[in-house]
Write a protein that holds these residues in place. Structure first.
Motif, PDB file in Angstrom:
ATOM      1  N   TYR A 215      26.040  27.650  23.627  1.00 36.79           N
ATOM      2  CA  TYR A 215      26.784  26.444  23.259  1.00 36.79           C
ATOM      3  C   TYR A 215      27.633  25.936  24.429  1.00 36.79           C
ATOM      4  CZ  TYR A 215      25.455  26.783  18.324  1.00 36.79           C
ATOM      5  OH  TYR A 215      24.735  26.806  17.146  1.00 36.79           O
ATOM      6  N   GLU A 219      27.316  21.978  25.342  1.00 38.74           N
ATOM      7  CA  GLU A 219      28.405  21.025  25.533  1.00 38.74           C
ATOM      8  C   GLU A 219      28.199  20.198  26.801  1.00 38.74           C
ATOM      9  OE1 GLU A 219      32.116  23.043  25.508  1.00 38.74           O
ATOM     10  OE2 GLU A 219      32.063  23.500  23.358  1.00 38.74           O
ATOM     11  N   GLN A 229      22.879  13.418  21.005  1.00 36.90           N
ATOM     12  CA  GLN A 229      23.554  14.273  20.039  1.00 36.90           C
ATOM     13  C   GLN A 229      23.670  13.594  18.687  1.00 36.90           C
ATOM     14  OE1 GLN A 229      27.181  15.998  21.413  1.00 36.90           O
ATOM     15  NE2 GLN A 229      27.710  16.896  19.447  1.00 36.90           N
ATOM     16  N   GLU A 231      24.430  15.327  14.553  1.00 39.32           N
ATOM     17  CA  GLU A 231      25.458  16.214  14.007  1.00 39.32           C
ATOM     18  C   GLU A 231      25.598  17.402  14.946  1.00 39.32           C
ATOM     19  OE1 GLU A 231      27.343  19.367  12.238  1.00 39.32           O
ATOM     20  OE2 GLU A 231      25.144  19.452  12.290  1.00 39.32           O
ATOM     21  N   GLN A 232      26.842  17.707  15.375  1.00 33.43           N
ATOM     22  CA  GLN A 232      27.057  18.635  16.482  1.00 33.43           C
ATOM     23  C   GLN A 232      26.406  19.988  16.277  1.00 33.43           C
ATOM     24  OE1 GLN A 232      30.896  18.946  18.494  1.00 33.43           O
ATOM     25  NE2 GLN A 232      30.771  21.170  18.381  1.00 33.43           N
ATOM     26  N   ASP A 233      26.666  20.632  15.160  1.00 35.28           N
ATOM     27  CA  ASP A 233      26.164  21.991  14.969  1.00 35.28           C
ATOM     28  C   ASP A 233      24.638  22.024  14.999  1.00 35.28           C
ATOM     29  OD1 ASP A 233      26.787  24.778  14.517  1.00 35.28           O
ATOM     30  OD2 ASP A 233      25.916  24.515  12.538  1.00 35.28           O
ATOM     31  N   SER A 234      24.006  21.051  14.343  1.00 32.64           N
ATOM     32  CA  SER A 234      22.548  20.993  14.323  1.00 32.64           C
ATOM     33  C   SER A 234      21.985  20.725  15.706  1.00 32.64           C
ATOM     34  CB  SER A 234      22.083  19.903  13.351  1.00 32.64           C
ATOM     35  OG  SER A 234      20.677  19.768  13.379  1.00 32.64           O
ATOM     36  N   PHE A 236      23.426  21.370  18.628  1.00 29.17           N
ATOM     37  CA  PHE A 236      23.661  22.544  19.468  1.00 29.17           C
ATOM     38  C   PHE A 236      22.646  23.642  19.167  1.00 29.17           C
ATOM     39  CE2 PHE A 236      28.199  22.343  21.336  1.00 29.17           C
ATOM     40  CZ  PHE A 236      28.054  20.997  21.618  1.00 29.17           C
ATOM     41  N   ARG A 237      22.358  23.860  17.881  1.00 23.24           N
ATOM     42  CA  ARG A 237      21.375  24.883  17.503  1.00 23.24           C
ATOM     43  C   ARG A 237      19.995  24.518  18.034  1.00 23.24           C
ATOM     44  NH1 ARG A 237      23.641  24.686  12.265  1.00 23.24           N
ATOM     45  NH2 ARG A 237      21.726  23.743  11.467  1.00 23.24           N
ATOM     46  N   GLY A 263      23.014  30.465  14.917  1.00 22.09           N
ATOM     47  CA  GLY A 263      24.192  30.421  15.766  1.00 22.09           C
ATOM     48  C   GLY A 263      23.820  30.529  17.227  1.00 22.09           C
TER      49      GLY A 263
END
Length: 280
Positions: A215, A219, A229, A231-234, A236-237, A263
């Motif tokens: 991660y 970033e 980008q 949704e951030q979590d999706s 990043f994964r 994660g």
């Protein structure tokens, strides 16, 4: 950004064009924070990597050192089966036959977590992305062709079958510009990771000596390309999975430590990566 607000005072068109060119050149050769200090010109060169004018240079290595590139070893294993005009018969679905699948996995180059944990068995090509990508990259490269359900080497493939550096450059080019990075996952974006993959290589070259979270790189990647980008979590994964857990791991560029299924992972560049790439 180039400032055009004070250009109204030029009466001579030649002087105006000269000033515009001067400012454009200054902008294109100025380091950009979002690009980790690279200039727009250098980013343009990375977009066409590998080439001879990139700040990131792909070097040639001795054959014994190329053994650290797992995907290259598997592809050359297939190529060896087709040397001298031989053909490799595929299944009705266009996949590798079970015998060859198990031979490739038996090389021990790339391990599949689900197979190693006993959660699934290896009986066909689709059971392991590590095997499927071997056949796919070779099939869509200029080194092989598929005809009548059989795979064989092209003239270029025959000529370069013993030249690991040429094969590596071809496979890296195909991976970056012809293969769909979303092929093995369910993420909606087709662009994450695949857009400017050489920038990810640059980031690893710059920061990869220390073990860091994937991660951390995500970033920086999305800072450079915020339009990708969602949704951030999706996002990043998705970037972590494609770039590090799959394709750069397959190429032997990074060591990956993964404790949780979902994660970030911890990554560090390999000695092979450092030998293969240099910064100019």
């Amino acid at each position: 950004m180039i400032n055009f607000d004070d250009l109204n005072g030029f009466d001579n068109l030649d002087d105006l064009n000269e000033e515009l060119e001067k400012r454009t050149n200054a902008h294109n050769n100025a380091p950009i924070d979002a690009f980790e200090g690279l200039t727009p010109v250098q980013m343009g060169q990375l977009e066409n990597f590998p080439n001879d004018e990139s700040p990131l240079v792909l070097k040639e290595l001795p054959e014994e050192e190329l053994q650290s590139c797992a995907l290259l070893v598997q592809i050359r294993f297939l190529m060896d089966k087709m040397k001298g005009g031989k053909e490799l018969k595929l299944t009705k679905t266009g996949a590798l036959p079970t015998k060859v699948v198990k031979e490739i996995y038996g090389l021990g180059c790339l391990k599949n977590r689900w197979i190693e944990d006993g959660l699934t068995k290896l009986s066909k090509e689709s059971d392991a992305a590590e095997i499927s990508i071997t056949r796919i990259l070779l099939e869509i490269s200029s080194l092989a062709r598929k005809k009548n359900g059989k795979l064989s080497l092209t003239k270029k493939g025959e000529k370069t079958a013993d030249d690991g550096n040429s094969i590596l450059r071809e496979i890296l080019t195909v991976l970056f510009y012809k293969f769909n990075w979303g092929y093995f996952d369910g993420h909606e974006s087709e662009d994450i990771g695949q857009v400017f993959p050489a920038f990810s290589l640059f980031l690893i070259k710059k920061y990869g000596s220390t073990k860091r979270s994937s991660y951390f790189y995500a970033e920086k990647y999305f800072k450079a390309f915020p339009q990708l980008q969602e949704e951030q979590d999706s996002s990043f994964r998705c970037y972590s999975l494609r770039t590090f857990e799959r394709y750069f791991r397959f190429m032997g560029f990074v060591d990956v430590d993964k404790e949780e299924i979902v994660g970030p992972v911890d990554i560090r560049k390999t000695a092979f990566f450092d030998k293969l790439f240099s910064l100019e």
